[in-house]
Design an enzyme around this catalytic site. Structure first.
Site, PDB file in Angstrom:
ATOM      1  CG  ASP A   1      -1.878  -1.109   1.301  1.00 56.90           C
ATOM      2  OD1 ASP A   1      -2.240  -1.623   0.231  1.00 56.90           O
ATOM      3  OD2 ASP A   1      -2.284  -1.488   2.416  1.00 56.90           O
TER       4      ASP A   1
ATOM      5  CE1 TYR B   1       3.967  -6.511   3.135  1.00 56.18           C
ATOM      6  CE2 TYR B   1       3.286  -8.813   3.027  1.00 56.18           C
ATOM      7  CZ  TYR B   1       3.392  -7.564   2.443  1.00 56.18           C
ATOM      8  OH  TYR B   1       2.936  -7.362   1.164  1.00 56.18           O
TER       9      TYR B   1
END
Length: 298
Positions: free
Chosen positions: A61, A125
């Site tokens: 994002d 992540y």
């Protein structure tokens, strides 16, 4: 296959602050570009014959960073010139990216059927948190926009780890995804292989005028839903702050409803890093290193 044509897999890093996410921005949108836009511009600088099209493995994002994202593309050179070697390709792309906060780590020539997104075996992540810093101006400059600053001087890490254990495994993660246009086409059932909470650190830790505790939340899965990682990170921090109990987090997970996720808990984008994309060695051609760490995971 033509001698001057090749498909490459590249691993690349970026600081996401100034970019509109990893993927390219539609031409009609007058906003900051995506990382893909700049990578494709760099590939065009190599003057290929074919139309440049990059397929990115992980669509981070706006504001999210990466130490290791990956993508593949085809490149056909002019005048029957042989394909670039991997080292030359990396240097050439980084020359054209020198004004951006984007760098190509390395490149691999791969089979013509290889796909960076669908061949990825796992993605990892890391979400970074700095405690006792109510405002980013209290951080060393080396950490600006690279972690989530919390006023809390401590978190209930034991409760966070108990909550994280509930997320590991095969679940319907509908409660942890944000609404977007892909929802009708993607299954909410995912397998979360890792959800861990560990002490983190900073380059400036031993040089700064005061000690700042850092924590890292690590998540590994083959794939994630839209904003799933940020929602999981926010929920675990909420548990650590006492704003959400472990049984309440379990209820949110079992609700399987995006609207069940508590308002205002989603972690901000700037603390999130994509750190690994892993592939099977057998899916790559003449490539002993298959991930950013140099290891492969089946």
């Amino acid at each position: 296959m033509m001698r001057n044509w090749a498909r490459y897999l590249i691993f690349f890093q970026y600081i996401g602050t100034k970019y509109s996410g990893a993927v390219k921005v539609p031409p009609h949108q007058l906003c900051k570009k995506g990382v893909q836009d700049h990578l494709e511009d760099a590939i065009r600088g190599l003057k290929p014959i074919n139309q440049v099209s990059l397929s990115i493995s992980s669509r981070t994002d706006t504001g999210v960073h990466a130490l290791c994202n990956s993508a593949h593309f085809d490149l056909q050179r002019r005048n029957d010139k042989p394909p670039f070697t991997e080292d030359v390709l990396v240097k050439a792309l980084n020359f054209y990216l020198s004004s951006e906060q984007i760098r190509v780590n390395r490149a691999h020539r791969v089979p013509d059927h290889f796909h960076a997104r669908y061949r990825a075996q796992s993605r990892t992540y890391v979400y970074r948190i700095a405690l006792g810093t109510g405002h980013h101006s209290l951080l060393p400059l080396t950490e600006s926009n690279l972690c989530w600053t919390l006023r809390n001087t401590e978190l209930d890490v034991g409760a966070m780890r108990e909550a994280a254990a509930l997320l590991v495994g095969v679940h319907d993660f509908s409660s942890f995804r944000a609404v977007n246009s892909d929802m009708p086409f993607k299954s909410p059932v995912k397998t979360l292989d890792v959800a861990s909470i560990q002490r983190g650190g900073s380059f400036a830790q031993s040089h700064f005028h005061r000690e700042i505790p850092f924590w890292e939340l690590t998540f590994t899965s083959r794939s994630f839903l839209y904003k799933q990682v940020r929602r999981m990170a926010g929920a675990l921090v909420g548990v650590g702050q006492g704003r959400l109990s472990v049984p309440q987090l379990k209820e949110v997970l079992e609700a399987r409803d995006s609207l069940a996720y508590p308002q205002a808990l989603t972690a901000p984008a700037h603390g999130l890093f994509l750190t690994r994309v892993d592939y099977k060695e057998t899916d790559l051609q003449h490539s002993p290193q298959t991930s950013c760490s140099g290891n492969s995971e089946d």
